[in-house]
Design a protein around this motif. Sequence first.
Motif, PDB file in Angstrom:
ATOM      1  N   ARG A 170      18.626  10.813  11.881  1.00 56.93           N
ATOM      2  CA  ARG A 170      18.765  11.458  10.573  1.00 56.93           C
ATOM      3  C   ARG A 170      17.729  12.564  10.390  1.00 56.93           C
ATOM      4  NH1 ARG A 170      22.405   9.309   7.378  1.00 56.93           N
ATOM      5  NH2 ARG A 170      23.069   7.173   7.697  1.00 56.93           N
ATOM      6  N   GLU A 171      16.490  12.283  10.778  1.00 55.33           N
ATOM      7  CA  GLU A 171      15.428  13.287  10.671  1.00 55.33           C
ATOM      8  C   GLU A 171      15.734  14.504  11.538  1.00 55.33           C
ATOM      9  OE1 GLU A 171      11.368  11.884  11.141  1.00 55.33           O
ATOM     10  OE2 GLU A 171      11.981   9.936  10.338  1.00 55.33           O
ATOM     11  N   ARG A 172      16.227  14.261  12.751  1.00 50.18           N
ATOM     12  CA  ARG A 172      16.587  15.361  13.648  1.00 50.18           C
ATOM     13  C   ARG A 172      17.690  16.212  13.032  1.00 50.18           C
ATOM     14  NH1 ARG A 172      16.054  12.372  18.279  1.00 50.18           N
ATOM     15  NH2 ARG A 172      18.185  11.683  18.142  1.00 50.18           N
ATOM     16  N   GLY A 173      18.673  15.565  12.398  1.00 53.75           N
ATOM     17  CA  GLY A 173      19.753  16.294  11.735  1.00 53.75           C
ATOM     18  C   GLY A 173      19.248  17.133  10.579  1.00 53.75           C
ATOM     19  N   GLU A 174      18.314  16.588   9.811  1.00 50.17           N
ATOM     20  CA  GLU A 174      17.741  17.341   8.698  1.00 50.17           C
ATOM     21  C   GLU A 174      16.948  18.534   9.209  1.00 50.17           C
ATOM     22  OE1 GLU A 174      15.575  14.450   6.457  1.00 50.17           O
ATOM     23  OE2 GLU A 174      17.412  13.470   5.749  1.00 50.17           O
ATOM     24  N   LEU A 175      16.203  18.341  10.299  1.00 53.70           N
ATOM     25  CA  LEU A 175      15.437  19.435  10.887  1.00 53.70           C
ATOM     26  C   LEU A 175      16.366  20.530  11.414  1.00 53.70           C
ATOM     27  CD1 LEU A 175      12.848  20.781  11.792  1.00 53.70           C
ATOM     28  CD2 LEU A 175      12.875  19.314  13.826  1.00 53.70           C
ATOM     29  N   LEU A 176      17.433  20.130  12.096  1.00 52.83           N
ATOM     30  CA  LEU A 176      18.415  21.107  12.581  1.00 52.83           C
ATOM     31  C   LEU A 176      18.976  21.903  11.409  1.00 52.83           C
ATOM     32  CD1 LEU A 176      20.243  22.371  14.746  1.00 52.83           C
ATOM     33  CD2 LEU A 176      21.836  20.473  14.339  1.00 52.83           C
ATOM     34  N   GLY A 177      19.317  21.224  10.338  1.00 51.15           N
ATOM     35  CA  GLY A 177      19.842  21.902   9.158  1.00 51.15           C
ATOM     36  C   GLY A 177      18.870  22.921   8.594  1.00 51.15           C
ATOM     37  N   ARG A 178      17.592  22.543   8.516  1.00 54.78           N
ATOM     38  CA  ARG A 178      16.576  23.481   8.011  1.00 54.78           C
ATOM     39  C   ARG A 178      16.439  24.692   8.924  1.00 54.78           C
ATOM     40  NH1 ARG A 178      13.787  18.724   6.811  1.00 54.78           N
ATOM     41  NH2 ARG A 178      12.484  18.922   8.678  1.00 54.78           N
ATOM     42  N   LEU A 179      16.431  24.459  10.226  1.00 51.71           N
ATOM     43  CA  LEU A 179      16.302  25.569  11.180  1.00 51.71           C
ATOM     44  C   LEU A 179      17.473  26.542  11.063  1.00 51.71           C
ATOM     45  CD1 LEU A 179      15.083  23.611  14.322  1.00 51.71           C
ATOM     46  CD2 LEU A 179      13.730  25.141  12.884  1.00 51.71           C
ATOM     47  N   LEU A 180      18.681  26.004  10.938  1.00 51.83           N
ATOM     48  CA  LEU A 180      19.861  26.861  10.808  1.00 51.83           C
ATOM     49  C   LEU A 180      19.842  27.630   9.489  1.00 51.83           C
ATOM     50  CD1 LEU A 180      22.602  24.485  12.248  1.00 51.83           C
ATOM     51  CD2 LEU A 180      21.531  26.437  13.393  1.00 51.83           C
ATOM     52  N   ARG A 181      19.432  26.944   8.420  1.00 56.01           N
ATOM     53  CA  ARG A 181      19.370  27.599   7.108  1.00 56.01           C
ATOM     54  C   ARG A 181      18.344  28.736   7.125  1.00 56.01           C
ATOM     55  NH1 ARG A 181      19.193  23.263   4.442  1.00 56.01           N
ATOM     56  NH2 ARG A 181      16.944  23.046   4.377  1.00 56.01           N
ATOM     57  N   GLU A 182      17.180  28.487   7.748  1.00 55.17           N
ATOM     58  CA  GLU A 182      16.160  29.534   7.855  1.00 55.17           C
ATOM     59  C   GLU A 182      16.665  30.711   8.681  1.00 55.17           C
ATOM     60  OE1 GLU A 182      12.706  27.639   9.499  1.00 55.17           O
ATOM     61  OE2 GLU A 182      12.432  26.360   7.739  1.00 55.17           O
ATOM     62  N   ALA A 183      17.354  30.414   9.780  1.00 58.83           N
ATOM     63  CA  ALA A 183      17.874  31.478  10.645  1.00 58.83           C
ATOM     64  C   ALA A 183      18.955  32.284   9.931  1.00 58.83           C
ATOM     65  CB  ALA A 183      18.418  30.886  11.941  1.00 58.83           C
ATOM     66  N   ARG A 184      19.697  31.645   9.050  1.00 52.44           N
ATOM     67  CA  ARG A 184      20.756  32.337   8.306  1.00 52.44           C
ATOM     68  C   ARG A 184      20.151  33.361   7.362  1.00 52.44           C
ATOM     69  NH1 ARG A 184      23.317  31.052   3.524  1.00 52.44           N
ATOM     70  NH2 ARG A 184      22.486  28.934   3.468  1.00 52.44           N
ATOM     71  N   GLY A 185      18.956  33.087   6.856  1.00 48.26           N
ATOM     72  CA  GLY A 185      18.272  34.028   5.979  1.00 48.26           C
ATOM     73  C   GLY A 185      19.103  34.411   4.771  1.00 48.26           C
ATOM     74  N   GLY A 186      19.275  35.711   4.566  1.00 51.11           N
ATOM     75  CA  GLY A 186      20.011  36.210   3.412  1.00 51.11           C
ATOM     76  C   GLY A 186      21.512  36.287   3.597  1.00 51.11           C
ATOM     77  N   ARG A 187      21.983  35.964   4.805  1.00 52.50           N
ATOM     78  CA  ARG A 187      23.429  36.006   5.036  1.00 52.50           C
ATOM     79  C   ARG A 187      24.106  34.872   4.276  1.00 52.50           C
ATOM     80  NH1 ARG A 187      24.343  36.326  11.385  1.00 52.50           N
ATOM     81  NH2 ARG A 187      26.488  36.613  10.702  1.00 52.50           N
ATOM     82  N   SER A 188      25.306  35.125   3.801  1.00 51.72           N
ATOM     83  CA  SER A 188      25.999  34.087   3.045  1.00 51.72           C
ATOM     84  C   SER A 188      26.505  32.985   3.968  1.00 51.72           C
ATOM     85  CB  SER A 188      27.181  34.683   2.267  1.00 51.72           C
ATOM     86  OG  SER A 188      28.294  34.878   3.115  1.00 51.72           O
ATOM     87  N   MET A 189      26.584  31.807   3.403  1.00 52.12           N
ATOM     88  CA  MET A 189      27.085  30.652   4.135  1.00 52.12           C
ATOM     89  C   MET A 189      28.525  30.901   4.578  1.00 52.12           C
ATOM     90  SD  MET A 189      27.047  26.724   2.815  1.00 52.12           S
ATOM     91  CE  MET A 189      25.270  26.683   2.702  1.00 52.12           C
ATOM     92  N   VAL A 190      29.321  31.503   3.721  1.00 57.00           N
ATOM     93  CA  VAL A 190      30.725  31.778   4.031  1.00 57.00           C
ATOM     94  C   VAL A 190      30.833  32.741   5.209  1.00 57.00           C
ATOM     95  CG1 VAL A 190      32.855  32.800   3.127  1.00 57.00           C
ATOM     96  CG2 VAL A 190      31.492  31.281   1.675  1.00 57.00           C
ATOM     97  N   GLU A 191      30.012  33.785   5.211  1.00 56.06           N
ATOM     98  CA  GLU A 191      30.033  34.779   6.287  1.00 56.06           C
ATOM     99  C   GLU A 191      29.672  34.144   7.630  1.00 56.06           C
ATOM    100  OE1 GLU A 191      27.238  38.473   7.814  1.00 56.06           O
ATOM    101  OE2 GLU A 191      27.117  37.863   5.719  1.00 56.06           O
ATOM    102  N   VAL A 192      28.591  33.392   7.661  1.00 49.44           N
ATOM    103  CA  VAL A 192      28.135  32.774   8.910  1.00 49.44           C
ATOM    104  C   VAL A 192      29.152  31.748   9.403  1.00 49.44           C
ATOM    105  CG1 VAL A 192      26.358  31.287   9.916  1.00 49.44           C
ATOM    106  CG2 VAL A 192      25.698  33.218   8.476  1.00 49.44           C
ATOM    107  N   ALA A 193      29.655  30.929   8.496  1.00 46.16           N
ATOM    108  CA  ALA A 193      30.636  29.910   8.881  1.00 46.16           C
ATOM    109  C   ALA A 193      31.894  30.557   9.463  1.00 46.16           C
ATOM    110  CB  ALA A 193      30.986  29.043   7.679  1.00 46.16           C
ATOM    111  N   ALA A 194      32.386  31.603   8.807  1.00 49.15           N
ATOM    112  CA  ALA A 194      33.597  32.271   9.291  1.00 49.15           C
ATOM    113  C   ALA A 194      33.375  32.865  10.672  1.00 49.15           C
ATOM    114  CB  ALA A 194      34.028  33.358   8.310  1.00 49.15           C
ATOM    115  N   GLU A 195      32.221  33.482  10.880  1.00 47.08           N
ATOM    116  CA  GLU A 195      31.934  34.084  12.174  1.00 47.08           C
ATOM    117  C   GLU A 195      31.809  33.022  13.269  1.00 47.08           C
ATOM    118  OE1 GLU A 195      28.758  37.230  14.114  1.00 47.08           O
ATOM    119  OE2 GLU A 195      28.910  37.081  11.935  1.00 47.08           O
ATOM    120  N   ALA A 196      31.338  31.827  12.896  1.00 43.58           N
ATOM    121  CA  ALA A 196      31.186  30.733  13.862  1.00 43.58           C
ATOM    122  C   ALA A 196      32.489  29.954  14.059  1.00 43.58           C
ATOM    123  CB  ALA A 196      30.084  29.785  13.417  1.00 43.58           C
ATOM    124  N   GLY A 197      33.477  30.222  13.203  1.00 42.66           N
ATOM    125  CA  GLY A 197      34.760  29.534  13.331  1.00 42.66           C
ATOM    126  C   GLY A 197      34.772  28.133  12.738  1.00 42.66           C
TER     127      GLY A 197
END
Length: 83
Positions: free
Chosen positions: A11-38
């Motif tokens: 669970r901790e590893r999953g939370e850390l992964l989530g934080r890392l991805l959110r930080e990397a996404r920065g100002g990009r919208s969640m919808v934009e990143v998700a769509a590009e990733a499929g």
Amino acid sequence: MVRTPLTPEERERGELLGRLLREARGGRSMVEVAAEAGISAETLRKIETGRAPTPAFFTVAALARVLGLSMDELVVRCVLAGV
């Protein structure tokens, strides 16, 4: 089929992964990143918030590609970070 409960470490590893991805996404919208990733924005939301602590390998790989992260970097930061 019954799924084995996740350990606290998983669970901790999953939370850390989530934080890392959110930080990397920065100002990009969640919808934009998700769509590009499929993937759906809801899937990305669950990963980023730790509600999906064990996302599929290819989902993580697609997100890493879109966000300019290497899989090696994610492994080092998530697995070797003492979690």
